[in-house]
Design a protein around this motif. Structure first.
Motif, PDB file in Angstrom:
ATOM      1  N   HIS A 270      43.594  41.297  34.939  1.00 48.62           N
ATOM      2  CA  HIS A 270      44.212  40.071  35.468  1.00 48.62           C
ATOM      3  C   HIS A 270      43.567  39.646  36.787  1.00 48.62           C
ATOM      4  CE1 HIS A 270      48.087  40.768  32.909  1.00 48.62           C
ATOM      5  NE2 HIS A 270      47.049  40.370  32.191  1.00 48.62           N
ATOM      6  N   THR A 271      43.232  40.617  37.629  1.00 55.04           N
ATOM      7  CA  THR A 271      42.561  40.308  38.898  1.00 55.04           C
ATOM      8  C   THR A 271      41.178  39.716  38.648  1.00 55.04           C
ATOM      9  OG1 THR A 271      43.773  42.032  40.078  1.00 55.04           O
ATOM     10  CG2 THR A 271      41.705  41.284  41.066  1.00 55.04           C
ATOM     11  N   LEU A 272      40.401  40.347  37.784  1.00 57.55           N
ATOM     12  CA  LEU A 272      39.056  39.825  37.471  1.00 57.55           C
ATOM     13  C   LEU A 272      39.137  38.420  36.871  1.00 57.55           C
ATOM     14  CD1 LEU A 272      37.303  42.962  35.932  1.00 57.55           C
ATOM     15  CD2 LEU A 272      36.635  41.763  38.018  1.00 57.55           C
ATOM     16  N   ALA A 273      40.094  38.222  35.975  1.00 50.97           N
ATOM     17  CA  ALA A 273      40.247  36.908  35.337  1.00 50.97           C
ATOM     18  C   ALA A 273      40.575  35.842  36.382  1.00 50.97           C
ATOM     19  CB  ALA A 273      41.331  36.971  34.265  1.00 50.97           C
ATOM     20  N   ARG A 274      41.499  36.162  37.285  1.00 49.24           N
ATOM     21  CA  ARG A 274      41.847  35.199  38.342  1.00 49.24           C
ATOM     22  C   ARG A 274      40.643  34.888  39.221  1.00 49.24           C
ATOM     23  NH1 ARG A 274      46.593  37.960  38.661  1.00 49.24           N
ATOM     24  NH2 ARG A 274      45.841  39.246  40.378  1.00 49.24           N
TER      25      ARG A 274
END
Length: 103
Positions: free
Chosen positions: A86-90
């Motif tokens: 989720h962090t990488l996607a954001r």
């Protein structure tokens, strides 16, 4: 198995503990209309340590079926992997999501 007493004698240990394996959780990537296939493959390689061929197969499964299995882990590891995705996607401005289900 025995226990050494103060006198140096070994007595039979009557208390046996059974260790249970922790429950496992499946981590799934979910399809969306915006995240690029290349980014999904990259996530599978970096976060889930898949080789390129396997990462591509999982990505295509996600694309065709709506979700795909990225890996199976203990609860804490599964939660960490999901948070990392989720962090990488954001950071890359993609809406890629993960879920986990108890095995």
């Amino acid at each position: 198995m025995g226990i050494r007493t103060d006198t140096g004698h070994i007595t039979k240990d009557e208390t046996r503990q059974e260790l249970k394996k922790p429950p496992l959780y499946r981590v799934f990537l979910l399809n969306d209309d915006y995240t690029t296939m290349d980014f999904v493959v990259s996530v599978l390689e970096k976060v889930f340590h898949k080789k390129t061929v396997e990462a591509t197969q999982v990505m295509l499964h996600v694309h065709k079926n709506g979700k795909g299995l990225a890996g199976t882990y203990t609860r804490e590891i599964a939660e960490t992997k999901i948070a990392t995705v989720h962090t990488l996607a954001r950071e890359h401005e993609f809406p890629l999501k993960c879920t986990m289900e108890k095995e």
